[in-house]
Design an enzyme around this catalytic site. Sequence first.
Site, short mmCIF file in Angstrom:
data_model
loop_
_atom_site.label_atom_id
_atom_site.label_comp_id
_atom_site.label_asym_id
_atom_site.label_seq_id
_atom_site.Cartn_x
_atom_site.Cartn_y
_atom_site.Cartn_z
CE LYS A 1 2.52 -2.32 -4.40
NZ LYS A 1 2.13 -2.01 -3.02
CG ASP B 1 -1.90 -1.17 1.20
OD1 ASP B 1 -2.23 -1.64 0.10
OD2 ASP B 1 -2.29 -1.61 2.30
CD GLN C 1 0.84 -8.85 -2.67
OE1 GLN C 1 1.53 -9.47 -3.45
NE2 GLN C 1 -0.42 -8.58 -2.94
CB THR D 1 -9.64 -6.11 3.73
OG1 THR D 1 -8.56 -5.36 4.27
CG2 THR D 1 -9.12 -7.34 3.03
N GLY E 1 -4.42 -4.29 -3.91
CA GLY E 1 -5.43 -3.26 -4.20
C GLY E 1 -4.66 -2.01 -4.55
CG HIS E 2 -1.86 -2.03 -7.04
ND1 HIS E 2 -1.01 -2.66 -7.92
CD2 HIS E 2 -1.57 -2.56 -5.83
CE1 HIS E 2 -0.24 -3.52 -7.26
NE2 HIS E 2 -0.57 -3.48 -5.99
CB THR E 3 -5.81 3.61 -4.98
OG1 THR E 3 -6.06 2.72 -3.90
CG2 THR E 3 -6.97 4.58 -5.14
#
Length: 423
Positions: free
Chosen positions: A16, A13, A223, A300, A40-42
Amino acid sequence: MALIIIIGAQWGDEGKGKIIDYLSKKSEYVIRFHGGNNAGHTVINSYGKFTMHLIPSGIFNKSSKAIIANGVVVDLEVLVEEINTLEEHGIKVKNRLFISPRCHLIMSYHKILDLLLEKEKGSAKIGTTGRGIGPCYADKVSYNGIRIGDLLDKKVFSEKLKIQLTIKNKILQALGATMLSQKDIEKELFSLLDKVRPFVIEPFSIIYSALQNKKNILLEGAQGTFLDNDWGTYPFVTASTTLTGGTNAGAGIHPNQLSKIIGVAKAYTTRVGEGPFPTELLDSTGEKIRTEGSEFGATTGRPRRCGWFDIELLKFAAKINGFTEIAITKLDILDSFPEIKIATHYTLNGKKVNYFDGDSNFLSKVKPVYKTLKGWKESIKGIKKYKDLPLNAKNYLKEIEKLVGIKIKYISTGVKRNEIIKT
Ligand code: GDP
Ligand code: IMO
Ligand code: MG
């Protein structure tokens, strides 16, 4: 530009997705090579806000092709959802997305087992994302995996599933869970396959020819270094290799082909899930970082644990990954702090120690030694030029650069694609 790899330098987080979205403007291929939808890449750009779990974040650049290479574990339901979301937002996926038939499938029993094993462990749980990642990779390395390629031949798939269900149902039964039916799994996966089949193609020759033709390629690490299965804070890690070297097994790209290795680190430290975290702040300062930084998991929604920047971690990440440059994200989150601390090193029983001197138990006992710097107490949000940063923000960055010995090439100052400084 050629071949650039982006690696998380902390516990995931790090931002990236933001850096990849920015860099993909110039890339012709963006490749995911490990992990699964635990990531989970925003990405926030002119198309809107997206959390990418499987499809490479570079998909938003019209001239980029996106590759999900063999090292990635794939939950077909999530993949189809992601394809649908992109198409609904007018992003063309056809002829731009390639998925390796070598990717292992995350099956329903992997997700159930992930949750059951966490429950059985009680307070010794890892705090996984519950997406079936560990059980899927465990099946892969113990020769029990089922790959996307297997699904293309329904007879082959059914035979493999039959064997696995015989084994998995015994385990599920022993753990008090409901047994699964072959018919239900086949029905679900065969219908999802219809949507995915056009994208399944062995990407090795595409990657190889792109490399030979010196195309611009981005490798999207997921990750972070300290979640690596070997070099992270085991057992509080993920199941894949999250380091630079993961590209060889995960995408068929050997380290010698890499031209730049960019480590991405937040201007402070966060972690989701259990495990040691030397600079964690369990006080109101930690709470302030969480609130200012909206530190809640992209996958999550769990609150992220927060703490000060940790030089010992970044130094180790730089060594093990061979970082050639660093990107610092979320510097703007520190705008309102009067003082900012940097952990320069660790001690244990009064002696200086290194990250790699011990295991997770060891790391939970080390004491970080801090250097305190003055905050800048003004908004730097959206600043695009280094010269426009306040002096104290420059001093903070210089201190990190000096302690780690690697150039900070990118400084992210906001969530949007263009809120970034290139030094
Ligand atoms: P990833 O998994 O490494 O791609 O990171 P995540 O997307 O899970 O988490 C990073 C979060 O920080 C996301 O909500 C991003 O929108 C946000 N973010 C990234 N860079 C910046 C930045 O420079 N400033 C601010 N305020 N937010 C950022
Ligand atoms: P991105 O790519 C942050 C963490 C989980 C848990 C441990 C094991 O968005 O940076 P797993 O589900 O992989 O078996 O969980 O790893 N974890 C992440 N933490 N960012 C991620 O991905 C993560 N992927 C896994 O919270 O501690
Ligand atoms: Mg994330």
